[in-house]
Design an enzyme around this catalytic site. Structure first.
Site, PDB file in Angstrom:
ATOM      1  N   ARG A  60       0.423  77.857   2.637  1.00 55.91           N
ATOM      2  CA  ARG A  60      -0.090  78.522   3.831  1.00 55.91           C
ATOM      3  C   ARG A  60       0.896  78.351   4.979  1.00 55.91           C
ATOM      4  O   ARG A  60       1.742  77.480   4.977  1.00 55.91           O
ATOM      5  CB  ARG A  60      -1.440  77.929   4.246  1.00 55.91           C
ATOM      6  CG  ARG A  60      -2.604  78.366   3.371  1.00 55.91           C
ATOM      7  CD  ARG A  60      -3.883  77.710   3.827  1.00 55.91           C
ATOM      8  NE  ARG A  60      -3.725  76.265   3.901  1.00 55.91           N
ATOM      9  CZ  ARG A  60      -3.520  75.590   5.014  1.00 55.91           C
ATOM     10  NH1 ARG A  60      -3.505  76.193   6.190  1.00 55.91           N
ATOM     11  NH2 ARG A  60      -3.355  74.286   4.975  1.00 55.91           N
ATOM     12  N   LYS A 201      -8.618  80.657   2.356  1.00 56.42           N
ATOM     13  CA  LYS A 201      -8.740  79.846   3.557  1.00 56.42           C
ATOM     14  C   LYS A 201      -9.080  80.711   4.785  1.00 56.42           C
ATOM     15  O   LYS A 201      -9.611  80.199   5.773  1.00 56.42           O
ATOM     16  CB  LYS A 201      -7.472  79.014   3.784  1.00 56.42           C
ATOM     17  CG  LYS A 201      -7.373  77.795   2.833  1.00 56.42           C
ATOM     18  CD  LYS A 201      -8.541  76.859   3.004  1.00 56.42           C
ATOM     19  CE  LYS A 201      -8.383  75.417   2.543  1.00 56.42           C
ATOM     20  NZ  LYS A 201      -8.215  75.096   1.167  1.00 56.42           N
ATOM     21  N   HIS A 221     -14.617  70.530   4.302  1.00 50.00           N
ATOM     22  CA  HIS A 221     -13.461  70.656   3.416  1.00 50.00           C
ATOM     23  C   HIS A 221     -13.566  69.529   2.398  1.00 50.00           C
ATOM     24  O   HIS A 221     -12.980  68.458   2.572  1.00 50.00           O
ATOM     25  CB  HIS A 221     -12.157  70.556   4.227  1.00 50.00           C
ATOM     26  CG  HIS A 221     -10.930  70.829   3.424  1.00 50.00           C
ATOM     27  ND1 HIS A 221      -9.743  70.177   3.641  1.00 50.00           N
ATOM     28  CD2 HIS A 221     -10.704  71.699   2.421  1.00 50.00           C
ATOM     29  CE1 HIS A 221      -8.838  70.634   2.778  1.00 50.00           C
ATOM     30  NE2 HIS A 221      -9.392  71.551   2.040  1.00 50.00           N
ATOM     31  N   SER A 239      -4.973  67.981   1.763  1.00 53.42           N
ATOM     32  CA  SER A 239      -4.297  68.504   0.579  1.00 53.42           C
ATOM     33  C   SER A 239      -3.577  67.402  -0.195  1.00 53.42           C
ATOM     34  O   SER A 239      -2.879  66.568   0.391  1.00 53.42           O
ATOM     35  CB  SER A 239      -3.295  69.575   1.018  1.00 53.42           C
ATOM     36  OG  SER A 239      -2.755  70.189  -0.121  1.00 53.42           O
ATOM     37  N   LYS A 243      -9.186  65.880  -4.118  1.00 57.55           N
ATOM     38  CA  LYS A 243     -10.503  66.550  -4.158  1.00 57.55           C
ATOM     39  C   LYS A 243     -10.733  67.253  -5.501  1.00 57.55           C
ATOM     40  O   LYS A 243     -11.746  67.054  -6.149  1.00 57.55           O
ATOM     41  CB  LYS A 243     -10.612  67.605  -3.032  1.00 57.55           C
ATOM     42  CG  LYS A 243     -10.690  67.027  -1.644  1.00 57.55           C
ATOM     43  CD  LYS A 243     -10.914  68.124  -0.609  1.00 57.55           C
ATOM     44  CE  LYS A 243      -9.818  69.159  -0.551  1.00 57.55           C
ATOM     45  NZ  LYS A 243      -8.473  68.634  -0.242  1.00 57.55           N
ATOM     46  N   THR A 244      -9.769  68.092  -5.890  1.00 57.42           N
ATOM     47  CA  THR A 244      -9.942  68.861  -7.125  1.00 57.42           C
ATOM     48  C   THR A 244      -9.877  67.942  -8.345  1.00 57.42           C
ATOM     49  O   THR A 244     -10.734  67.998  -9.232  1.00 57.42           O
ATOM     50  CB  THR A 244      -8.867  69.962  -7.213  1.00 57.42           C
ATOM     51  OG1 THR A 244      -9.013  70.818  -6.078  1.00 57.42           O
ATOM     52  CG2 THR A 244      -9.010  70.784  -8.483  1.00 57.42           C
ATOM     53  N   ASP A 258     -13.539  72.477  -3.250  1.00 61.80           N
ATOM     54  CA  ASP A 258     -12.803  72.563  -1.973  1.00 61.80           C
ATOM     55  C   ASP A 258     -13.616  72.861  -0.711  1.00 61.80           C
ATOM     56  O   ASP A 258     -13.254  72.391   0.354  1.00 61.80           O
ATOM     57  CB  ASP A 258     -11.717  73.630  -2.109  1.00 61.80           C
ATOM     58  CG  ASP A 258     -10.614  73.495  -1.062  1.00 61.80           C
ATOM     59  OD1 ASP A 258     -10.086  72.387  -0.905  1.00 61.80           O
ATOM     60  OD2 ASP A 258     -10.289  74.493  -0.408  1.00 61.80           O
ATOM     61  N   ARG A 323       0.375  75.854  -8.456  1.00 58.14           N
ATOM     62  CA  ARG A 323      -1.095  75.933  -8.480  1.00 58.14           C
ATOM     63  C   ARG A 323      -1.602  76.720  -9.662  1.00 58.14           C
ATOM     64  O   ARG A 323      -0.883  77.521 -10.242  1.00 58.14           O
ATOM     65  CB  ARG A 323      -1.584  76.666  -7.213  1.00 58.14           C
ATOM     66  CG  ARG A 323      -1.351  75.933  -5.910  1.00 58.14           C
ATOM     67  CD  ARG A 323      -2.548  75.088  -5.554  1.00 58.14           C
ATOM     68  NE  ARG A 323      -2.320  74.375  -4.306  1.00 58.14           N
ATOM     69  CZ  ARG A 323      -3.269  73.666  -3.684  1.00 58.14           C
ATOM     70  NH1 ARG A 323      -4.483  73.592  -4.180  1.00 58.14           N
ATOM     71  NH2 ARG A 323      -2.988  73.035  -2.579  1.00 58.14           N
TER      72      ARG A 323
HETATM   73  P1  ATP Z   1      -5.944  70.799  -1.851  1.00 54.74           P
HETATM   74  O1  ATP Z   1      -6.804  70.679  -0.635  1.00 54.74           O
HETATM   75  O2  ATP Z   1      -4.554  71.228  -1.513  1.00 54.74           O
HETATM   76  O3  ATP Z   1      -6.572  71.631  -2.934  1.00 54.74           O
HETATM   77  P2  ATP Z   1      -6.724  68.366  -3.309  1.00 54.74           P
HETATM   78  O4  ATP Z   1      -7.332  67.332  -2.418  1.00 54.74           O
HETATM   79  O5  ATP Z   1      -7.656  69.157  -4.136  1.00 54.74           O
HETATM   80  O6  ATP Z   1      -5.735  69.301  -2.445  1.00 54.74           O
HETATM   81  P3  ATP Z   1      -5.580  67.640  -5.822  1.00 54.74           P
HETATM   82  O7  ATP Z   1      -5.298  69.027  -6.265  1.00 54.74           O
HETATM   83  O8  ATP Z   1      -6.729  66.945  -6.446  1.00 54.74           O
HETATM   84  O9  ATP Z   1      -5.699  67.596  -4.243  1.00 54.74           O
HETATM   85  O10 ATP Z   1      -4.235  66.817  -5.995  1.00 54.74           O
HETATM   86  C1  ATP Z   1      -4.144  65.447  -6.237  1.00 54.74           C
HETATM   87  C2  ATP Z   1      -2.814  65.233  -6.940  1.00 54.74           C
HETATM   88  O11 ATP Z   1      -2.476  63.862  -6.990  1.00 54.74           O
HETATM   89  C3  ATP Z   1      -2.880  65.734  -8.362  1.00 54.74           C
HETATM   90  O12 ATP Z   1      -1.641  66.306  -8.684  1.00 54.74           O
HETATM   91  C4  ATP Z   1      -3.122  64.431  -9.146  1.00 54.74           C
HETATM   92  O13 ATP Z   1      -2.627  64.492 -10.458  1.00 54.74           O
HETATM   93  C5  ATP Z   1      -2.298  63.443  -8.328  1.00 54.74           C
HETATM   94  N1  ATP Z   1      -2.746  62.031  -8.419  1.00 54.74           N
HETATM   95  C6  ATP Z   1      -1.970  61.009  -8.809  1.00 54.74           C
HETATM   96  N2  ATP Z   1      -2.631  59.854  -8.741  1.00 54.74           N
HETATM   97  C7  ATP Z   1      -3.856  60.133  -8.290  1.00 54.74           C
HETATM   98  C8  ATP Z   1      -5.001  59.315  -8.011  1.00 54.74           C
HETATM   99  N3  ATP Z   1      -4.993  57.996  -8.177  1.00 54.74           N
HETATM  100  N4  ATP Z   1      -6.116  59.939  -7.562  1.00 54.74           N
HETATM  101  C9  ATP Z   1      -6.128  61.264  -7.359  1.00 54.74           C
HETATM  102  N5  ATP Z   1      -5.069  62.082  -7.600  1.00 54.74           N
HETATM  103  C10 ATP Z   1      -3.938  61.520  -8.072  1.00 54.74           C
HETATM  104 MN    MN Z   2      -8.051  71.225  -4.277  1.00 55.40          MN
END
Ligand code: ATP
Ligand code: MN
Length: 535
Positions: A60, A201, A221, A239, A243-244, A258, A323
């Site tokens: 973004r 978004k 969020h 980010s 979360k995911t 999300d 992604r």
């Molecule tokens: P966005 O808001 O951009 O979607 P998000 O909060 O959903 O971000 P994730 O997509 O879950 O973030 O990304 C977390 C990243 O960190 C993943 O690539 C995951 O493999 C990595 N990772 C490594 N170690 C950990 C951990 N201990 N806990 C969570 N994620 C981890």
């Molecule tokens: Mn996510």
């Protein structure tokens, strides 16, 4: 010519000012996949997923996001460099140019909606220049039944024209790309960028205004899932904090990854109909649910594949922000519809690259409000000399770029709801352990998952009742033991094996928190202020 896909009705978009377009209405995911291949805008991976490059933008562009300053928004929006005002007349002129640009083209039109709870449903019509952007809308928004399409009346319009380049002097934008929300006209226009995340978004930002202002609902969020016991958990975080990743738990039904709303009727509902996962270094072993969701219907973005269509998830030569989007039904264990009840547990996820915060700790209500308003994570900044050091990053409500109102409006709603619902709030550091970035390592995913499981099933509380360690700098309650996690991992200081270095860095981070919080002090009561670092 009108191609209806498998829909039974056709539509005209002339009333939007888009003339003589060839309208491809409500194409199926398969048809959009095929159109993308035919137009040479994507390739098929060996999993059957579609792979596209989003072009110049692979993320973004927050500095190019505007909100039209009109009667609805002028006194409510928190204007500044997050919510940048745009003149109504300038919007009209730019809208006319973008619709002129789209006139005569082959376009993809899709009717969809946001908000899984029927009482909050927002109908959306999405007009896209490219087929894969339309497929993204299919994946990410909710999908009306054929029957519902007959009487479908769109409330919001999203116009997505990646090939349209704004001229800043003429159009009033900062550069050639832009994402602009108009609450009076209920239109979002996106131009000059093909990054699909702008589509989802944009609607998220609109709902972050509409729900609290008109529907007494807190937009968040966060991701959400529900256990066998019917108890909902939500996970806030910026980010990359997890979360995911962490909401995809085979033992819990996924509500969404999300964007959610928490209503006054004590329900939590997903805004979306799909997930948008990061795939950097993705492995089937670490993240089986996400890995297996990459099949026909999924769209991979900006990944590198070999001639056989095999994706190299470690290759970040286009971007670190690789992604995949997929409809939520690509995940096995989901909640249908995507609605839960009042959360019992709330997790604040942070990827602390300083390695200072405990991997899990319990927060008091004051600390919860303080950390929510702060919205801390860390970024890892690289330099050409190869020296890297973490930079603290604070984003109020764990999502400031999408929040049109002043952060304290959301924080007050959340604090009240948390107290009424009696939730447990946990701060989870998914970032570094054993030292800061460069010295330590990222917390093992299996340990983070074990800590969350223990928090959810009550065993963390049971094992530590009256025996939490109070962190000497952040004041948070750090459990001494946790099932399936080595005890030394729970204490960041012990993992450093360097007390002096640990406390020095911890003080530095505490000072960053305090510095950042200054702008919120006038809005905070004594309880919230006491939730900050102790030093
Ligand atoms: P966005 O808001 O951009 O979607 P998000 O909060 O959903 O971000 P994730 O997509 O879950 O973030 O990304 C977390 C990243 O960190 C993943 O690539 C995951 O493999 C990595 N990772 C490594 N170690 C950990 C951990 N201990 N806990 C969570 N994620 C981890
Ligand atoms: Mn996510």
């Amino acid at each position: 010519m009108v191609d209806n896909g498998n829909a039974t009705k056709s539509i005209s978009i002339e009333s939007y000012g888009i003339k003589n377009a060839t309208v491809k209405y409500q194409l199926t995911s398969e048809q959009l996949h095929e159109e993308t291949l035919q137009k040479n805008q994507g390739k098929e991976a060996n999993t059957g997923a579609l792979a596209v490059n989003t072009g110049e933008f692979t993320g973004r562009s927050p500095k190019d996001r505007f909100i039209v300053k009109d009667d609805i928004t002028k006194d409510r929006v928190w204007w500044g460099n997050i919510n940048i005002p745009f003149e109504p007349d300038a919007f009209d002129a730019l809208y006319n140019r973008i619709t002129d640009y789209l006139s005569g083209k082959e376009l993809y039109v899709r009717d969809s909606y946001a908000c899984a709870d029927p009482n909050y449903r927002l109908n959306i019509r999405v007009i896209t220049e490219y087929p894969w952007s339309n497929m993204f809308a299919y994946n990410m928004f909710l999908r009306p039944e054929e029957e519902e399409l007959k009487g479908f009346s769109p409330e919001w319009l999203v116009v997505n024209a990646p090939g349209f380049m704004a001229v800043p002097d003429r159009d009033g934008t900062r550069q050639h790309n832009f994402a602009i929300l108009n609450f009076t006209k209920k239109i979002a226009i996106i131009g000059g960028t093909g990054y699909t995340g702008e589509i989802k978004k944009g609607i998220f930002s609109a709902l972050n205004f509409i729900l609290p202002v008109f529907k007494n609902t807190l937009p968040m969020h966060c991701s959400a899932n529900v256990g066998e016991d019917g108890e909902t958990a939500i996970f806030f975080g910026l980010s990359g904090t997890g979360k995911t990743t962490l909401s995809a738990d085979p033992d819990r039904r996924l509500i969404g990854d999300d964007e959610h709303g928490w209503t006054a009727e004590n329900t939590v509902f997903n805004f979306e109909g799909g997930c948008y996962a990061k795939v950097i270094n993705l492995t089937e072993e670490n993240e089986p649910d996400i890995y297996r969701a990459i099949k026909p219907g999924a769209i991979l973005e900006n990944v590198i594949m070999d001639e056989k269509g095999e994706v190299d998830f470690a290759d970040i030569s286009i971007t670190q922000n690789t992604r995949v989007s997929y409809p939520i039904y690509h995940i096995d264990n989901i909640q249908v519809p995507s609605i839960g009840t009042n959360p019992k547990n709330i997790f604040f996820l942070t990827a602390d690259a300083f390695g200072v915060l405990p991997p899990i700790s319990k927060l008091t209500p004051g600390q919860a409000a303080y950390h929510f308003i702060s919205g801390y994570t860390a970024k890892v900044a690289g330099t050409e000399a190869g020296i890297t050091e973490p930079v603290p990053s604070f984003s109020a409500c764990f999502g400031a770029p999408f929040m049109p109102l002043h952060p304290t409006e959301y924080a007050e709603m959340l604090s009240k709801k948390m107290k009424d619902a009696g939730v447990h709030v946990w701060l989870v550091n998914t970032g570094w352990t054993g030292g800061p970035y460069g010295v330590g390592t990222r917390m093992k995913l299996k340990y983070t998952r074990a800590m969350i499981t223990a928090a959810l099933n009550g065993s963390l509380e049971a094992a530590n009742k009256d025996n939490y360690h109070v962190h000497s700098i952040f004041g948070v309650h750090q459990p001494r033991t946790c099932p399936n996690v080595p005890t030394d991992v729970l204490s960041p200081r012990q993992t450093w094996k360097n007390d002096e270095g640990y406390y020095k860095t911890a003080h530095k981070l505490a000072n960053s928190f305090k510095e950042n919080f200054k702008k919120f002090e006038e809005f905070a009561n004594a309880e919230i202020l006491a939730g900050g670092p102790l030093v």
